[in-house]
Every structure is written in structure tokens, then in C-alpha cells.
Write an enzyme that holds these catalytic residues in place. Structure first.
Site, short mmCIF file in Angstrom:
data_model
loop_
_atom_site.label_atom_id
_atom_site.label_comp_id
_atom_site.label_asym_id
_atom_site.label_seq_id
_atom_site.Cartn_x
_atom_site.Cartn_y
_atom_site.Cartn_z
N HIS A 394 0.78 -1.24 0.00
CA HIS A 394 0.00 0.00 0.00
C HIS A 394 0.81 1.29 0.00
O HIS A 394 0.24 2.36 -0.04
CB HIS A 394 -0.93 0.03 1.21
CG HIS A 394 -2.15 -0.81 1.06
ND1 HIS A 394 -3.28 -0.37 0.41
CD2 HIS A 394 -2.41 -2.07 1.46
CE1 HIS A 394 -4.19 -1.32 0.43
NE2 HIS A 394 -3.69 -2.37 1.05
N LYS A 573 -8.34 14.26 4.41
CA LYS A 573 -7.55 13.03 4.44
C LYS A 573 -6.65 13.10 5.67
O LYS A 573 -6.63 14.13 6.35
CB LYS A 573 -6.72 12.87 3.16
CG LYS A 573 -5.91 14.11 2.78
CD LYS A 573 -5.22 13.94 1.43
CE LYS A 573 -6.17 14.12 0.26
NZ LYS A 573 -6.40 12.91 -0.51
N ARG A 574 -5.90 12.04 5.95
CA ARG A 574 -4.99 12.12 7.08
C ARG A 574 -4.01 13.28 6.89
O ARG A 574 -3.64 13.60 5.76
CB ARG A 574 -4.22 10.80 7.24
CG ARG A 574 -5.04 9.67 7.84
CD ARG A 574 -5.55 9.97 9.24
NE ARG A 574 -4.52 9.94 10.25
CZ ARG A 574 -4.35 8.96 11.12
NH1 ARG A 574 -5.16 7.93 11.14
NH2 ARG A 574 -3.38 9.02 12.01
N LYS A 579 0.97 14.58 1.88
CA LYS A 579 -0.35 14.95 1.33
C LYS A 579 -0.45 16.47 1.11
O LYS A 579 -1.42 16.95 0.54
CB LYS A 579 -1.47 14.42 2.21
CG LYS A 579 -1.53 12.88 2.22
CD LYS A 579 -2.64 12.36 3.10
CE LYS A 579 -2.65 10.84 3.23
NZ LYS A 579 -3.13 10.13 2.03
N THR A 681 -8.26 6.72 -2.54
CA THR A 681 -9.64 6.37 -2.91
C THR A 681 -10.60 7.52 -2.60
O THR A 681 -11.68 7.58 -3.16
CB THR A 681 -10.11 5.10 -2.16
OG1 THR A 681 -9.82 5.24 -0.78
CG2 THR A 681 -9.44 3.86 -2.71
N LYS A 685 -14.13 9.02 -4.60
CA LYS A 685 -15.41 9.34 -3.98
C LYS A 685 -15.88 10.73 -4.41
O LYS A 685 -17.06 10.95 -4.72
CB LYS A 685 -15.30 9.27 -2.45
CG LYS A 685 -15.09 7.85 -1.95
CD LYS A 685 -14.55 7.82 -0.52
CE LYS A 685 -14.03 6.43 -0.20
NZ LYS A 685 -13.21 6.38 1.01
#
Length: 850
Positions: A394, A573-574, A579, A681, A685
Site C-alpha cells: 500500500h 484526508k490524514r 499529502k 480512494t 469518492k
């Protein structure tokens, strides 16, 4: 062509939510009232909202149980190959509404609960004090999220369970029943504060304890090599108690099982202490065993090498493999008498999928069972293990890779250490034959990493011990290229469209029919309606309704008035450096400075929402949250800016909040540095729910651009080769700082205390990181990001063209269904064939006698 539907029309029609049939409603009302009666304490005749929720949950569960039993009978009769999805995380969220959607009960439940009246249920019973109409959303809000995951990996597991059931696969999810899931996040004075997630405090109506399948799990001890074989002795035993949760497929009457293990101390725990007066302490020490399933480790993309974590990983694997072998041996055409004694056919009947390296211990544990217990030869056992196991990788971030110290293994799992050493010896022997004299390759590909502290590389163990590896390939470790394959991730359209965005699901169904819910590729048909004014209006209308609803939610939660006509720019998101929430912060500051400089210009109004949890020990991530909230304090209280720019930190981002914010979003921020996000993901969405993406060519953004057309996404920034070239050349943040005036201004404001006037040095660590140690090259993409955001603002001023681009995106979502992902896993990894057939069901649930 596509006429807008009133709420009344939606209630009446045979919709994607399910037909509210008269018989169903009557049955549901009767059943609901019966459950409400048993939910209430005898001397209390006033029902609370929680009573109503439990009555409804138990009513819906009744409709599951018959199907659940029938499905398991069906599997024993047919004896199909079974797939076991092993994951330390299952981020399920709430269950009630999802179950109603998959069983086509949502409208019927809505009608039934709305029609409940104040009435005595049985003779001699006082009437209940009840409202004349119950609001389904209020009841659903009573349910606690099952937050047994950190983020993408755990949520992917949940989507996969839904798809496996919907595709008729005999599938089982196996994990841990954490007493405390991912922490609840509070924002206090702009800082993240963690609170324990006591999600089980009111009970969980969806689980069923199965003590008859309790299994022992061993730790510590020593290894004896005897004439009869190897024995692992003098171990400490912990019992694994299973709790089963039903996983319904979409309207096919199939209900699979998620089995989560809870740790229990055996009755004779430290019994020897009882004889020396240590009875009380012995009972208290039971907690040491039961701590194994107490709490989810809250790290996402970060490895924490704690003994308790390794215990969790082995605990779930050891209990699950005992269950798998038991079921394999007993399972033959529904016969309880026939027992398979020969495990050589295990790979024909069992597929084990390892969700990341967390369940990697399945490989040495299965070897231990086959060699030590079943007395197979090493070669035969290894062949079975490799053909049975498959592994999904992952992440590419080095800090996320699991590397366990050998000494810890030697103490906790001594037999498994021996097995891993033998696996490695044979593995290196093979590499030596393939690449004689290449010592560097041997070092690189070994399962054991030499150094100050010897460590076991769990990713290498998974690669060597599996017949298929998918996800991001770790570079430089491939000796079996045929093992490696790509499987693009996906999301279940049931939860992430039908359930969370019924308005959009209806509008789509009206023009292309309902079958797309089972076959998301049919969304391509929407391309025929890209220029249809009526359909464009319907899509835009649904988005606006979702925005109004979410604006009302924000006003209630944050006491902040939101302009529902502003662009909802969402980054959830985290919180992690890769990120790049910091890049978003720089854009906010730049926008703020521009509005202040030219207050009379016609700016596209934006409400920028950022949300996500930071790992409790991740200092930089926590500082990023404080920076975002501090910027918000300045921006939101500046009268010159007004409602043209608002910044909101979405507290306690979780599955349930995602279901609210995603349907209301206009712009989806997917801005990680190219080459760092394995897939993502959340991006899918947002795309399915009608948001446009601003993003780098990273992870699944690449495939989203392929499917919808790159011109229908806002792509910016470096590509992977650019990042590699910059690494080679050397990234110099200061050069961007000196060259770009707006970037310099923003950074000077952060470092000079503009956003933290009472503590001017508050963000010095963040500034230092961005200027001197930024692995993720925020400044290198700043300029292109800002320019791309200008294009976003310009297009938003043309609602029709914006919505046409939205329709292109929705039409390109077919590939991103987890049904497609799981179909590929089934055919190409597990050797199974998906099916859309329904199995027979009883027409009515079994009800308790009254």
C-alpha cells in the site's frame, strides 16, 4: 428529458432506495414496535432516541439473519473456494443505512418509522409516549462509527467486503475487534486533542459473539527440536473470542461474515500465583492479555515497532489460520462427518489476501502449522503457502515499511524466527544461483536487514511467500517479475453514491436506469447527456441542495455562516507532509493577500475546508493543523474579506463526516507530490459525487485523468520524472522563496507571527522544514498550483460549463468501482469467478415468539 423530482415524487417512486411496499411497511411496523417493547426497561414507558435506534437496528437485523444463515448453508452445500481477507483495519463507519440500502429497505423503514403512533403494543400495557413521526436521519445519527481503521487502507477493506458479498464470493473479513477505534479528534484552541473512541459503550446491535469458536493463541516460550519434530513449548496463552458481523451484498440475498477477534485471558491465567496469595494480582493481570485487542494503533503510513503491535499482528493471524484450517477440514458438501485430512488441496479451496504487511505473519504461521503440526515436508508446505497467499502493498514511503527487530521476534515468537531464517536461507540460495557473485543484490533482497539492529523486512517476507503481489512494487526487489501485477483500487457505489448522495443517484437512474449501481461502467451512458440542458440543471440542482444542507450542518456545528453559493473547496484526508496540506495553506494565504490588495475586484468566493487526523506522536502534522486553524482565525474575522473567503477545519473527520461533505463538495484537493500516493480512494469518492479534482499526476489521479480526459481535471505540478530529476539536481527551496514574491510574502507572514501574533515563533519548525528539509517539495509546485487554482476560479463563474465537466467526470467513474477491483482479484489472483446471481431467501424474517 430529465425532469426534476419533488421529494414527494422520490418517496413514491420505485427508487434506488427500494420500494416502500405496503406489506413491507406493515411487517416493519409490527417488528419495530415489538423490538421497541423489548428495548425498554419494564418500569420506563418513555422511549429515548437511542431506544428507537436500537429498535430499528434490531428490526433491520432480523431481515439480515435469515439471509445470513441461508448464505452460510449455501456455502457448505456448494463447497466453493473461499477467500479470506486479512486486515488489521476495517474502517466500516455506520451499518444501519448501508444495510437498508443493500436490502432495499430504506423507503420501507422510512415509512414505517414515520407512521409509528402512540399506542399500547400489547394488552394491559400502558401506551408509550412517542413522537408522531420519527426522523430517520436523527435515528441514524445515534449510531457510533465503527472506526476500526486509520484511513485509506481500512476503508478499502470495508469497500472490498461490500463488493465481495455483492459479487457472490464466499468471502470472510478477518481482523481485530478493537475496544477503542481511531481516536475522536477535538480541536481546542486550534490544537488537536485526542479522546478515546469508546464506540462499544452502548453496545453494538450488529455483532454476534461466537464463543464456541474461541481459539488459543501462543506467545513467548521456547523451541524444542525432538525426534518427533519441532515443538513450541512453555508458551503464554491468550484466547481469541470471535465476534461476527453480517456483510450484506447488494440485493442478492447474500450475507457474508466479518469476523473480528477479541483477546481474553484464559481461566487459568497465572494460576500458580493463586497458591502464594497472589489471587487478586492474578485476576488483575488478565488485563495484560486482554490489552491485545484494546486499541487501534493510530498511525497511518508510519511504522511503530512496539511489542504490543506485533502481538496484535500475530494474534489475528494465529486465530484466523486456526479457523481457516478448521473450516477447510470440515467443509465438504455440507457433510459434518466428512473431514479433509490432506491439506495439499488447501490452495484449491482457500485464498488468503494480506492487506499490507500487517498480517504478514500468516506466512510463517501457516508454515508452522503445516510442518510442525500437520507433519508435511518443508518443500510441500512452502508450495502450499505460496499458492494460498497473496499480498497487497500500500505504500512507497520508507518510514511506513515494517521492519521488526530480530531480538523482539526471538523473545515473542521464537519458532517463527527460525522459520523466517529458513525461508530466507532458501530464498538467498535461489538468488545466488540466479545472480552468482552479486552480493549487493543479496543484501538488498534478503529478508533480514543487517545493521546495528538486525531487522526482518516484512515486505520482503510477503513478496517471497506469496504467488501474487499487487499495489506499488518496491523498487529493486523483484526476482519474480511474474508475481507483480497492478489492481487499481475502487470504492463501493452503494455507500459512496446511493447511500450518501441519493439525490444524485436518482437523477442518474432517471436517465440511464438503475443497473449502473451493480455495473458502474454504465455511467459512460451519461456522455449522451453532457449537452442536455435539463440533465445539466438536475445535476447542478442536486449539488446545490447538498451544499445548502451541509452549510446548515456547518452553521450548527461551528456557528459560522457559510455562503452556499461559494465554491466548496475540500481537502480531507490524514494529515501528513506528503499529502501537502501546507501547499493548500500557501494558496489560502495567497488568496487572502490578493483580496486584501484588491478588495473591489470580482473574486470567486470560496469556502475552503480542510479536515483529517494527525497521528498523536507526529509533531509536524499537529503543527500543520494549528497553522490551518490559525490562518482561519485571521481570514474569517477580516471584514474586508467577508464571505468571499472562509477557512474551516472539519473536526473529527471520519466515515460519517465524509458521507456528508463529499456530496457537497465542488473542488477536491488531491495534491500529494507525484510518486508518493500509492493510489488514493478519496479522490474517487469526490469524482463520483460530482466534484472536480485539482491534483498532481500521482496515484489514481493518473487513471482518473485517463478515464475522464485530462482536460476535465485540473492537473498541475511536477510529474514523477520531474521529481526524480529535481532529486538528482538537488531541491533548493530558498531559490523559489527568493524568486516568487507571493510565496515569499506568505512565508514571511507565517514566520513573522502574522497568523500567531501572541506567539511569533510558533511556526518556526514548519518554516524551517519547508525551507531546509522538505522531502515533498512544496515550493516547487507552488507557482503551478496557484495558476491552476486561477483556472478553477474562472470556470466556477460559468456554472453550465462547470457542470458539463462534472458530468464528464461522473461518466468516467466506471473503472473506480470496487466491484471491478474485486472481480480482477477474484479471476487473476484467487482463481474464483464472481456471480451476480441471487440465492433464494425466506420471504419473512424469523421473529421472536411473544
Amino acid at each position: 428529458m430529465a425532469k426534476p423530482l419533488t421529494d414527494q415524487d422520490k418517496r413514491k417512486q420505485i427508487s434506488v432506495r427500494g420500494l416502500a411496499g405496503v406489506e413491507n411497511v406493515t411487517d416493519l411496523k409490527t417488528n419495530f414496535n415489538r423490538h421497541l417493547h423489548f428495548t425498554l426497561v419494564k418500569d420506563r414507558n418513555v422511549a429515548t432516541k437511542r431506544d428507537y435506534y436500537f429498535a430499528l437496528a434490531n428490526t433491520v437485523r432480523d431481515y439480515l439473519v435469515g439471509r445470513w444463515i441461508r448464505t452460510q448453508q449455501h456455502y457448505y452445500e456448494k463447497d466453493p473456494k473461499r477467500v479470506y481477507y486479512l486486515s488489521l483495519e476495517f474502517y466500516m463507519g455506520r451499518t444501519l443505512q448501508n444495510t437498508m440500502v443493500n436490502l432495499a429497505l430504506e423507503n420501507a423503514c422510512d415509512e414505517a418509522t414515520y407512521q409509528v403512533r402512540s399506542a399500547g403494543l400489547y394488552p394491559n400495557q400502558q401506551p408509550l409516549t412517542m413522537s408522531l413521526g420519527l426522523d430517520m436521519e436523527e435515528l441514524q445519527d445515534i449510531e457510533e462509527d465503527a472506526g476500526l481503521g486509520n484511513g485509506g487502507l481500512g476503508r478499502l477493506a470495508a469497500c472490498f467486503l461490500d463488493s465481495m458479498a455483492s459479487l457472490g464470493l464466499a468471502a470472510y473479513g478477518y481482523g481485530i475487534r478493537y475496544e477503542f477505534g481511531i481516536f475522536n479528534q477535538k480541536i481546542v484552541d486550534g490544537w488537536q486533542v485526542e479522546e478515546a473512541d469508546d464506540w462499544l459503550r452502548y453496545g453494538n446491535p450488529w455483532e454476534k459473539a461466537r464463543p464456541e469458536y474461541m481459539r488459543p493463541v501462543h506467545f513467548y516460550g521456547r523451541v524444542e527440536h525432538t525426534a518427533d519434530g519441532v515443538k513450541w513449548v512453555d508458551t503464554q496463552v491468550v484466547l481469541a473470542l470471535p465476534y461476527d458481523t453480517p456483510v450484506p451484498g447488494y440485493r442478492n440475498n447474500i450475507v457474508n461474515t466479518m469476523r473480528l477477534w477479541s483477546a481474553k485471558a484464559p481461566c487459568d491465567f497465572n494460576l500458580k500465583d493463586f497458591n502464594v496469595g497472589g489471587y487478586i494480582q492474578a485476576v488483575l493481570d488478565r488485563n495484560l492479555a486482554e490489552n491485545i485487542s484494546r486499541v487501534l494503533y493510530p498511525n497511518d503510513n508510519f511504522f511503530e515497532g512496539k511489542e504490543l503491535r506485533l502481538k496484535q499482528e500475530y494474534f489475528v493471524v494465529a486465530a484466523t489460520l486456526q479457523d481457516i484450517v478448521r473450516r477447510f477440514k470440515a467443509s465438504k458438501f455440507g457433510s459434518t462427518e466428512f473431514v479433509r485430512l490432506d491439506l495439499s488441496s488447501l490452495p484449491d479451496k482457500v485464498a488468503i489476501q494480506l492487506n499490507d504487511t500487517h498480517p504478514a505473519m500468516a506466512i510463517p504461521e501457516l508454515m508452522r502449522i503445516l510442518v510442525d503440526v500437520e507433519k508435511l515436508t518443508w518443500e510441500k508446505a512452502w508450495d502450499i503457502v505460496v499458492r494460498t497467499c497473496a499480498y497487497t502493498n500500500h505504500t512507497v514511503l520508507p518510514e511506513a515499511l515494517e521492519r521488526w527487530p530480530v531480538d523482539l521476534f526471538h523473545n515473542l515468537l521464537p519458532r517463527h524466527l527460525e522459520i523466517i531464517y529458513e525461508i530466507n536461507r532458501r530464498h538467498l540460495e535461489r538468488i545466488t544461483k540466479l545472480y552468482p557473485g552479486d552480493l549487493d543484490r543479496l543484501r538488498r533482497m534478503s529478508l533480514i536487514e543487517e545493521g546495528d539492529i538486525k531487522k526482518i523486512n516484512m515486505a520482503h517476507l510477503c513478496i517471497v511467500g506469496s504467488h501474487a503481489v499487487n499495489g506499488v512494487a518496491p523498487s529493486g526487489h523483484i526476482c519474480n517479475p511474474e508475481k507483480f501485477q497492478n489492481k487499481t483500487n475502487g470504492i463501493t457505489p452503494r455507500r459512496w453514491l446511493v447511500m450518501c448522495n441519493p439525490g444524485l443517484a436518482e437523477v442518474i437512474a432517471e436517465v440511464i436506469g438503475e443497473d449502473y449501481i451493480r455495473d458502474l461502467d454504465q455511467l459512460k451512458k451519461l456522455l449522451d447527456f453532457v449537452d442536455d440542458d435539463s440533465f445539466i440543471q438536475d445535476v447542478a440542482k442536486v449539488k446545490q441542495e447538498n451544499k445548502m444542507k451541509f452549510a446548515a450542518y456547518l452553521e450548527e456545528q461551528y456557528k459560522m455562516k457559510i455562503n452556499p453559493n461559494s465554491m466548496f473547496d475540500v481537502h480531507v484526508k490524514r494529515i501528513h507532509e506528503y499529502k501537502r496540506q501546507l501547499l493548500n495553506c500557501l494558496h489560502i494565504i495567497t488568496l487572502y493577500n490578493r483580496i486584501k490588495k484588491e478588495p473591489n475586484k470580482s473574486w470567486t468566493p470560496r469556502t475552503i475546508m480542510i479536515g483529517g487526523k494527525a497521528a498523536p506522536g507526529y509533531h509536524t502534522a499537529k503543527m500543520i493543523i494549528k497553522l490551518i486553524t490559525s490562518i482561519g482565525d485571521i481570514v474569517n474575522n477580516d471584514p474586508v474579506v467577508g464571505d468571499r473567503l472562509k477557512v474551516i477545519y472539519l473536526e473529527n473527520y471520519r466515515v460519517t463526516l465524509a458521507e456528508k461533505v463529499i456530496p457537497a463538495s465542488d473542488l477536491s484537493e488531491q495534491i500529494s507530490t507525484a510518486g508518493t500516493e500509492a493510489s488514493g480512494t478519496g479522490n474517487m469518492k469526490f469524482m463520483l459525487n460530482g466534484a472536480l479534482t485539482i491534483g498532481t499526476m500521482d496515484g489514481a489521479n493518473v487513471e482518473m485523468a485517463e478515464e475522464a480526459g485530462e482536460e476535465n481535471l485540473f492537473i498541475f505540478g511536477m510529474r514523477v520524472p520531474d521529481v526524480e530529476a529535481l532529486d538528482k539536481k538537488g531541491y533548493d527551496a530558498a531559490s523559489y522563496y527568493r524568486r516568487i514574491p507571493e510565496l515569499k510574502q506568505a512565508m514571511d507572514q507565517i514566520s513573522g507571527g502574522f497568523f500567531s501574533p501572541s506567539q511569533p515563533d510558533l511556526f518556526k519548525d514548519l518554516v524551517n522544514m519547508l525551507m531546509n528539509h522538505d522531502r515533498f517539495k512544496v515550493f516547487a509546485d507552488y507557482e503551478d498550483y496557484i495558476q491552476c487554482q486561477e483556472k478553477v476560479s474562472a470556470l466556477y463563474k460559468d456554472p453550465k460549463e462547470w457542470t458539463k465537466m462534472v458530468i464528464h467526470n461522473i461518466a468516467g467513474c466506471g473503472k473506480f468501482s470496487s466491484d471491478r477491483t474485486i472481480s480482477q482479484y477474484a479471476r487473476e489472483i484467487w482463481g474464483m469467478e464472481p456471480s451476480l446471481e441471487k440465492i433464494p431467501k425466506k420471504t419473512k424474517p424469523s421473529l421472536p415468539k411473544t
